[in-house]
Design a protein around this motif. Structure first.
Motif, PDB file in Angstrom:
ATOM      1  N   TYR A   6     -64.038  -1.532 -12.772  1.00 47.93           N
ATOM      2  CA  TYR A   6     -64.165  -2.278 -13.882  1.00 47.93           C
ATOM      3  C   TYR A   6     -62.948  -2.041 -14.722  1.00 47.93           C
ATOM      4  O   TYR A   6     -62.556  -0.818 -15.173  1.00 47.93           O
ATOM      5  CB  TYR A   6     -65.489  -2.004 -14.678  1.00 47.93           C
ATOM      6  N   LYS A  59     -64.471   2.979  -9.240  1.00 48.02           N
ATOM      7  CA  LYS A  59     -65.630   3.347  -8.417  1.00 48.02           C
ATOM      8  C   LYS A  59     -65.362   3.032  -6.797  1.00 48.02           C
ATOM      9  O   LYS A  59     -66.021   1.933  -6.323  1.00 48.02           O
ATOM     10  CB  LYS A  59     -67.114   2.473  -8.704  1.00 48.02           C
ATOM     11  N   SER A  86     -65.942  -7.414 -16.304  1.00 48.06           N
ATOM     12  CA  SER A  86     -65.512  -7.780 -14.908  1.00 48.06           C
ATOM     13  C   SER A  86     -65.398  -9.188 -14.924  1.00 48.06           C
ATOM     14  O   SER A  86     -66.453 -10.353 -15.469  1.00 48.06           O
ATOM     15  CB  SER A  86     -66.550  -7.373 -14.073  1.00 48.06           C
ATOM     16  N   LEU A 101     -68.989  -5.717  -9.617  1.00 46.99           N
ATOM     17  CA  LEU A 101     -68.137  -4.667  -9.259  1.00 46.99           C
ATOM     18  C   LEU A 101     -67.002  -5.466  -8.938  1.00 46.99           C
ATOM     19  O   LEU A 101     -67.058  -6.493  -7.837  1.00 46.99           O
ATOM     20  CB  LEU A 101     -68.640  -3.779  -8.070  1.00 46.99           C
ATOM     21  N   THR A 115     -82.568  -0.024 -19.343  1.00 50.45           N
ATOM     22  CA  THR A 115     -81.557  -0.928 -18.529  1.00 50.45           C
ATOM     23  C   THR A 115     -81.603  -2.503 -19.283  1.00 50.45           C
ATOM     24  O   THR A 115     -80.478  -3.019 -19.645  1.00 50.45           O
ATOM     25  CB  THR A 115     -81.769  -1.215 -16.976  1.00 50.45           C
ATOM     26  N   LYS A 164     -62.075  -0.732  -6.292  1.00 49.44           N
ATOM     27  CA  LYS A 164     -63.412  -1.364  -6.717  1.00 49.44           C
ATOM     28  C   LYS A 164     -63.448  -0.431  -8.145  1.00 49.44           C
ATOM     29  O   LYS A 164     -63.258   0.862  -8.105  1.00 49.44           O
ATOM     30  CB  LYS A 164     -64.768  -0.917  -6.057  1.00 49.44           C
ATOM     31  N   LYS A 213     -73.284  -0.789  -4.825  1.00 51.09           N
ATOM     32  CA  LYS A 213     -74.370  -1.674  -5.453  1.00 51.09           C
ATOM     33  C   LYS A 213     -74.310  -1.755  -6.980  1.00 51.09           C
ATOM     34  O   LYS A 213     -75.210  -2.118  -7.712  1.00 51.09           O
ATOM     35  CB  LYS A 213     -75.623  -0.874  -5.007  1.00 51.09           C
ATOM     36  N   PHE A 214     -73.108  -1.365  -7.241  1.00 50.53           N
ATOM     37  CA  PHE A 214     -72.984  -1.511  -8.883  1.00 50.53           C
ATOM     38  C   PHE A 214     -72.968  -3.037  -9.110  1.00 50.53           C
ATOM     39  O   PHE A 214     -72.109  -3.791  -8.272  1.00 50.53           O
ATOM     40  CB  PHE A 214     -71.531  -0.995  -8.987  1.00 50.53           C
ATOM     41  N   GLU A 215     -73.432  -3.726 -10.308  1.00 56.62           N
ATOM     42  CA  GLU A 215     -73.418  -4.884 -10.462  1.00 56.62           C
ATOM     43  C   GLU A 215     -71.965  -5.622 -11.013  1.00 56.62           C
ATOM     44  O   GLU A 215     -71.303  -4.618 -11.425  1.00 56.62           O
ATOM     45  CB  GLU A 215     -74.469  -5.222 -11.555  1.00 56.62           C
ATOM     46  N   GLY A 264     -68.386   2.792  -4.780  1.00 52.23           N
ATOM     47  CA  GLY A 264     -69.675   2.013  -5.127  1.00 52.23           C
ATOM     48  C   GLY A 264     -69.705   0.986  -4.282  1.00 52.23           C
ATOM     49  O   GLY A 264     -68.889   0.203  -3.570  1.00 52.23           O
TER      50      GLY A 264
END
Length: 201
Positions: free
Chosen positions: A101, A72, A124, A81, A34, A99, A77-79, A75
């Motif tokens: 990108y 998403k 984003s 978002l 990551t 929600k 907990k996606f960073e 979603g």
């Protein structure tokens, strides 16, 4: 990453780590991958991809630029978002936001008319340091200009914006942009006179 995706047949980091058989804990391997992914595609890897592509394309190719979206809806907990217009649910009378990108893509056409990606970026407005979608589009134009020297950019009416005309002009590039019905055009009609027309190109 390349080996892990091919070996696992998946883009999920947990699946990729399973195929690497590293001695460290799985969570540590995921965190390491990551961390490196956050740095973006390394310059050498990008060049090794773009160099052979350059040989497949004409000297002054047509480059299509367009935005898409990754949705998403579940979603949490996606960073970074944000909200995007869901292209699969939009109609002429209704825009549906979910929600997700935005994705900016630039494809060049080979001699046989086959599209090949030269730029693809998920972004984003919720990201730290994000400036604007225009800047992402300009980055796609700059990559094409540096790769080919001269290109013709083709974009849909979502790019009918004075900034989109000025950027390729400043780079000495050609472009075709579909205009919206609100755009006013000035063009010579007879010698010494100028008329005004409005409407899509």
């Amino acid at each position: 990453m390349a080996y892990g995706m091919l070996a696992s047949g998946s883009c999920l980091l947990t699946d990729i780590v399973d195929t690497l058989h590293e001695h460290s804990k799985k969570v540590n391997s995921v965190e390491r991958l990551t961390r490196h992914l956050n740095k973006g595609v390394p310059g050498k890897a990008l060049n090794s991809y773009l160099s052979p592509i350059r040989k497949w394309l004409p000297n002054e190719p047509v480059v299509h630029i367009d935005d898409s979206d990754i949705v998403k809806p579940d979603g949490r907990k996606f960073e970074a978002l944000g909200l995007v217009r869901d292209g699969s649910k939009n109609t002429d009378t209704k825009n549906v936001y979910e929600k997700g990108y935005p994705v900016t893509e630039a494809c060049a056409l080979t001699e046989n008319g086959h599209p090949v990606s030269i730029f693809s970026e998920i972004h984003s407005s919720e990201e730290k340091g994000f400036t604007s979608i225009n800047d992402v589009t300009f980055s796609a134009m700059e990559r094409a200009a540096s790769l080919f020297g001269k290109a013709t950019f083709v974009m849909d009416r979502g790019y009918d914006d004075n900034k989109m005309f000025l950027k390729p002009d400043s780079m000495g590039q050609d472009y075709v942009i579909r205009l919206t019905a609100r755009r006013k055009l000035l063009f010579p009609w007879e010698m010494g006179s100028v008329n005004t027309a409005s409407g899509p190109a």
